[in-house]
Scaffold this motif. Sequence first.
Motif, PDB file in Angstrom:
ATOM      1  N   ALA A 167       0.833  -1.211   0.000  1.00  0.00           N
ATOM      2  CA  ALA A 167       0.000   0.000   0.000  1.00  0.00           C
ATOM      3  C   ALA A 167       0.866   1.259   0.000  1.00  0.00           C
ATOM      4  O   ALA A 167       0.572   2.227  -0.723  1.00  0.00           O
ATOM      5  CB  ALA A 167      -0.923  -0.008   1.221  1.00  0.00           C
ATOM      6  N   PHE A 168       1.932   1.252   0.786  1.00  0.00           N
ATOM      7  CA  PHE A 168       2.836   2.412   0.782  1.00  0.00           C
ATOM      8  C   PHE A 168       3.516   2.579  -0.579  1.00  0.00           C
ATOM      9  O   PHE A 168       3.725   3.697  -1.049  1.00  0.00           O
ATOM     10  CB  PHE A 168       3.871   2.274   1.891  1.00  0.00           C
ATOM     11  CG  PHE A 168       3.412   2.774   3.231  1.00  0.00           C
ATOM     12  CD1 PHE A 168       3.222   4.136   3.440  1.00  0.00           C
ATOM     13  CD2 PHE A 168       3.168   1.899   4.271  1.00  0.00           C
ATOM     14  CE1 PHE A 168       2.793   4.610   4.677  1.00  0.00           C
ATOM     15  CE2 PHE A 168       2.740   2.362   5.510  1.00  0.00           C
ATOM     16  CZ  PHE A 168       2.547   3.724   5.710  1.00  0.00           C
ATOM     17  N   MET A 188       2.271   1.749  -3.500  1.00  0.00           N
ATOM     18  CA  MET A 188       1.281   2.310  -4.421  1.00  0.00           C
ATOM     19  C   MET A 188       1.043   3.791  -4.131  1.00  0.00           C
ATOM     20  O   MET A 188       0.785   4.583  -5.050  1.00  0.00           O
ATOM     21  CB  MET A 188      -0.024   1.530  -4.322  1.00  0.00           C
ATOM     22  CG  MET A 188       0.093   0.072  -4.736  1.00  0.00           C
ATOM     23  SD  MET A 188       0.815  -0.145  -6.383  1.00  0.00           S
ATOM     24  CE  MET A 188      -0.424   0.640  -7.407  1.00  0.00           C
ATOM     25  N   LEU A 189       1.145   4.186  -2.863  1.00  0.00           N
ATOM     26  CA  LEU A 189       1.011   5.592  -2.501  1.00  0.00           C
ATOM     27  C   LEU A 189       2.142   6.413  -3.108  1.00  0.00           C
ATOM     28  O   LEU A 189       1.906   7.491  -3.681  1.00  0.00           O
ATOM     29  CB  LEU A 189       1.000   5.731  -0.978  1.00  0.00           C
ATOM     30  CG  LEU A 189       0.984   7.166  -0.428  1.00  0.00           C
ATOM     31  CD1 LEU A 189      -0.291   7.887  -0.853  1.00  0.00           C
ATOM     32  CD2 LEU A 189       1.113   7.160   1.088  1.00  0.00           C
ATOM     33  N   ILE A 190       3.373   5.921  -2.995  1.00  0.00           N
ATOM     34  CA  ILE A 190       4.515   6.631  -3.566  1.00  0.00           C
ATOM     35  C   ILE A 190       4.411   6.676  -5.084  1.00  0.00           C
ATOM     36  O   ILE A 190       4.678   7.706  -5.722  1.00  0.00           O
ATOM     37  CB  ILE A 190       5.828   5.970  -3.118  1.00  0.00           C
ATOM     38  CG1 ILE A 190       6.055   6.230  -1.623  1.00  0.00           C
ATOM     39  CG2 ILE A 190       7.017   6.482  -3.930  1.00  0.00           C
ATOM     40  CD1 ILE A 190       7.286   5.585  -1.054  1.00  0.00           C
ATOM     41  N   HIS A 191       3.995   5.568  -5.694  1.00  0.00           N
ATOM     42  CA  HIS A 191       3.838   5.533  -7.153  1.00  0.00           C
ATOM     43  C   HIS A 191       2.771   6.524  -7.604  1.00  0.00           C
ATOM     44  O   HIS A 191       2.950   7.242  -8.610  1.00  0.00           O
ATOM     45  CB  HIS A 191       3.468   4.105  -7.590  1.00  0.00           C
ATOM     46  CG  HIS A 191       3.282   3.958  -9.060  1.00  0.00           C
ATOM     47  ND1 HIS A 191       2.038   3.915  -9.660  1.00  0.00           N
ATOM     48  CD2 HIS A 191       4.184   3.871 -10.076  1.00  0.00           C
ATOM     49  CE1 HIS A 191       2.175   3.788 -10.956  1.00  0.00           C
ATOM     50  NE2 HIS A 191       3.461   3.753 -11.242  1.00  0.00           N
ATOM     51  N   SER A 192       1.656   6.590  -6.881  1.00  0.00           N
ATOM     52  CA  SER A 192       0.598   7.543  -7.224  1.00  0.00           C
ATOM     53  C   SER A 192       1.071   8.982  -7.069  1.00  0.00           C
ATOM     54  O   SER A 192       0.710   9.859  -7.866  1.00  0.00           O
ATOM     55  CB  SER A 192      -0.634   7.295  -6.344  1.00  0.00           C
ATOM     56  OG  SER A 192      -1.151   5.999  -6.549  1.00  0.00           O
ATOM     57  N   THR A 193       1.887   9.237  -6.038  1.00  0.00           N
ATOM     58  CA  THR A 193       2.438  10.579  -5.849  1.00  0.00           C
ATOM     59  C   THR A 193       3.325  10.978  -7.027  1.00  0.00           C
ATOM     60  O   THR A 193       3.275  12.112  -7.512  1.00  0.00           O
ATOM     61  CB  THR A 193       3.243  10.647  -4.541  1.00  0.00           C
ATOM     62  OG1 THR A 193       2.408  10.273  -3.443  1.00  0.00           O
ATOM     63  CG2 THR A 193       3.790  12.043  -4.308  1.00  0.00           C
ATOM     64  N   ILE A 194       4.140  10.035  -7.508  1.00  0.00           N
ATOM     65  CA  ILE A 194       4.997  10.312  -8.656  1.00  0.00           C
ATOM     66  C   ILE A 194       4.166  10.661  -9.881  1.00  0.00           C
ATOM     67  O   ILE A 194       4.478  11.604 -10.625  1.00  0.00           O
ATOM     68  CB  ILE A 194       5.903   9.094  -8.938  1.00  0.00           C
ATOM     69  CG1 ILE A 194       6.938   8.933  -7.822  1.00  0.00           C
ATOM     70  CG2 ILE A 194       6.612   9.233 -10.295  1.00  0.00           C
ATOM     71  CD1 ILE A 194       7.744   7.647  -7.920  1.00  0.00           C
ATOM     72  N   LEU A 195       3.078   9.920 -10.094  1.00  0.00           N
ATOM     73  CA  LEU A 195       2.244  10.165 -11.272  1.00  0.00           C
ATOM     74  C   LEU A 195       1.482  11.479 -11.170  1.00  0.00           C
ATOM     75  O   LEU A 195       1.356  12.208 -12.160  1.00  0.00           O
ATOM     76  CB  LEU A 195       1.251   9.011 -11.450  1.00  0.00           C
ATOM     77  CG  LEU A 195       1.827   7.664 -11.894  1.00  0.00           C
ATOM     78  CD1 LEU A 195       0.721   6.628 -11.998  1.00  0.00           C
ATOM     79  CD2 LEU A 195       2.536   7.800 -13.233  1.00  0.00           C
ATOM     80  N   SER A 196       0.980  11.794  -9.982  1.00  0.00           N
ATOM     81  CA  SER A 196       0.121  12.971  -9.837  1.00  0.00           C
ATOM     82  C   SER A 196       0.903  14.273  -9.700  1.00  0.00           C
ATOM     83  O   SER A 196       0.411  15.343 -10.071  1.00  0.00           O
ATOM     84  CB  SER A 196      -0.794  12.796  -8.617  1.00  0.00           C
ATOM     85  OG  SER A 196      -0.042  12.602  -7.432  1.00  0.00           O
ATOM     86  N   TRP A 197       2.133  14.214  -9.218  1.00  0.00           N
ATOM     87  CA  TRP A 197       2.934  15.435  -9.032  1.00  0.00           C
ATOM     88  C   TRP A 197       3.781  15.658 -10.290  1.00  0.00           C
ATOM     89  O   TRP A 197       5.003  15.695 -10.251  1.00  0.00           O
ATOM     90  CB  TRP A 197       3.822  15.285  -7.806  1.00  0.00           C
ATOM     91  CG  TRP A 197       4.300  16.601  -7.259  1.00  0.00           C
ATOM     92  CD1 TRP A 197       4.100  17.841  -7.772  1.00  0.00           C
ATOM     93  CD2 TRP A 197       5.081  16.777  -6.062  1.00  0.00           C
ATOM     94  NE1 TRP A 197       4.685  18.801  -6.988  1.00  0.00           N
ATOM     95  CE2 TRP A 197       5.297  18.175  -5.928  1.00  0.00           C
ATOM     96  CE3 TRP A 197       5.600  15.914  -5.103  1.00  0.00           C
ATOM     97  CZ2 TRP A 197       6.029  18.702  -4.873  1.00  0.00           C
ATOM     98  CZ3 TRP A 197       6.319  16.438  -4.065  1.00  0.00           C
ATOM     99  CH2 TRP A 197       6.532  17.829  -3.945  1.00  0.00           C
ATOM    100  N   ALA A 198       3.097  15.856 -11.400  1.00  0.00           N
ATOM    101  CA  ALA A 198       3.771  15.919 -12.692  1.00  0.00           C
ATOM    102  C   ALA A 198       4.705  17.118 -12.814  1.00  0.00           C
ATOM    103  O   ALA A 198       5.734  17.044 -13.489  1.00  0.00           O
ATOM    104  CB  ALA A 198       2.729  15.953 -13.819  1.00  0.00           C
ATOM    105  N   SER A 199       4.365  18.237 -12.174  1.00  0.00           N
ATOM    106  CA  SER A 199       5.205  19.432 -12.287  1.00  0.00           C
ATOM    107  C   SER A 199       6.577  19.230 -11.658  1.00  0.00           C
ATOM    108  O   SER A 199       7.540  19.921 -12.004  1.00  0.00           O
ATOM    109  CB  SER A 199       4.517  20.617 -11.621  1.00  0.00           C
ATOM    110  OG  SER A 199       4.290  20.358 -10.235  1.00  0.00           O
ATOM    111  N   PHE A 200       6.675  18.271 -10.744  1.00  0.00           N
ATOM    112  CA  PHE A 200       7.934  18.030 -10.042  1.00  0.00           C
ATOM    113  C   PHE A 200       8.638  16.765 -10.527  1.00  0.00           C
ATOM    114  O   PHE A 200       9.852  16.754 -10.730  1.00  0.00           O
ATOM    115  CB  PHE A 200       7.664  17.936  -8.536  1.00  0.00           C
ATOM    116  CG  PHE A 200       8.905  17.863  -7.687  1.00  0.00           C
ATOM    117  CD1 PHE A 200       9.833  18.894  -7.685  1.00  0.00           C
ATOM    118  CD2 PHE A 200       9.143  16.759  -6.877  1.00  0.00           C
ATOM    119  CE1 PHE A 200      10.978  18.830  -6.898  1.00  0.00           C
ATOM    120  CE2 PHE A 200      10.274  16.687  -6.083  1.00  0.00           C
ATOM    121  CZ  PHE A 200      11.198  17.732  -6.102  1.00  0.00           C
TER     122      PHE A 200
END
Length: 339
Positions: A138-139, A141-153
């Motif tokens: 679960a953690f 997938m959380l980090i992976h989702s953060t990478i995908l959603s924080w596209a500007s960074f």
Amino acid sequence: MTELEAGRADRLAPVRSVAALQRYRDVLIALIAFAVLASLPLFTDSKALLDFVIRCSAYGLFATSLNLLVGYTGLTSFGHGMFFGLGAYSFGLIMQKLGLPIPVAFVATLAITAVVATVIGAICVRLKEIYFAFVTLAFQMLIHSTILSWASFTGGDQGLRGGIPRPAFLGINLADHVHLYVASCALLILGLLAMRQIAQSPFGYTLRMIRDNAARASFLGIDVWRAKLTVFVLAALFASMGGMVMALFVSGAYPEFAYWTISGEGIFINMLGGVSTFLGPMVGTVLLLLLNDTVTRFTEYHGIVLGVVILFFALGLRKGLLDFVAEWFSQRRGAGEGR
């Protein structure tokens, strides 16, 4: 010194001498292995072979670090790949945004990984068996989702674009392919040597005791939670090193580095090579990369072939390849002594 203390010191002296001898032997083997790998470019011009060794270095560090959890501590993590991806992204972003010297960025990445691993590990290691496995997933997938959603960074699903700067330091230019190859081999050997010392240390044997019977270890006065958290953070650091090697190799970082399939590959590698021998994950890494490179060259149904290989090891050998070989040699030796 009393007679009792003197007798105890006499009994411990041979044990300490054997441990020191084993440590020196490991260092000697590491030096020989590095010398062989580093001299490879002198005998071949094959860029593909050097690339293969670099990839083995990245995944070998990752898989062996996972075995510190699975094989030595009995903690099956389905989310260990998050630290592989975290290392790649942290290193890449530090180099792109801050332009620090590579050694400083390397240390900074390890520091970031240690902090994140401590926070996640403090939660996960309190859980047992399947709950630990799925919460680590679960953690991840959380980090992976953060990478995908924080596209500007992070660049989102496109990954870090523009390449990773590789300024020279101490006469080492990682923009040069041979220098990158030798540096990757050095990180692999140093990482394996460090993990070997951890596994053979008193702390390593404490981990084995926790794996075999955590309740008994706790009864004997061992702080099980602290030991598990410590090895969780250590394993994360070595996985992060593997991620940095991969980031330098591809000159970037991509969301796939932090996806759950990376953790699956780590489990698969350990199944192939074996978890009861220290070099089992390295053997599994070489086997998996050879299988991927060979199978994908002849068929697009590589998933079916890998599935058959998994069934062969799971149902046929019932253990990793190096575990099987070590057990076979042990049986042969026992039969020879019996005669």
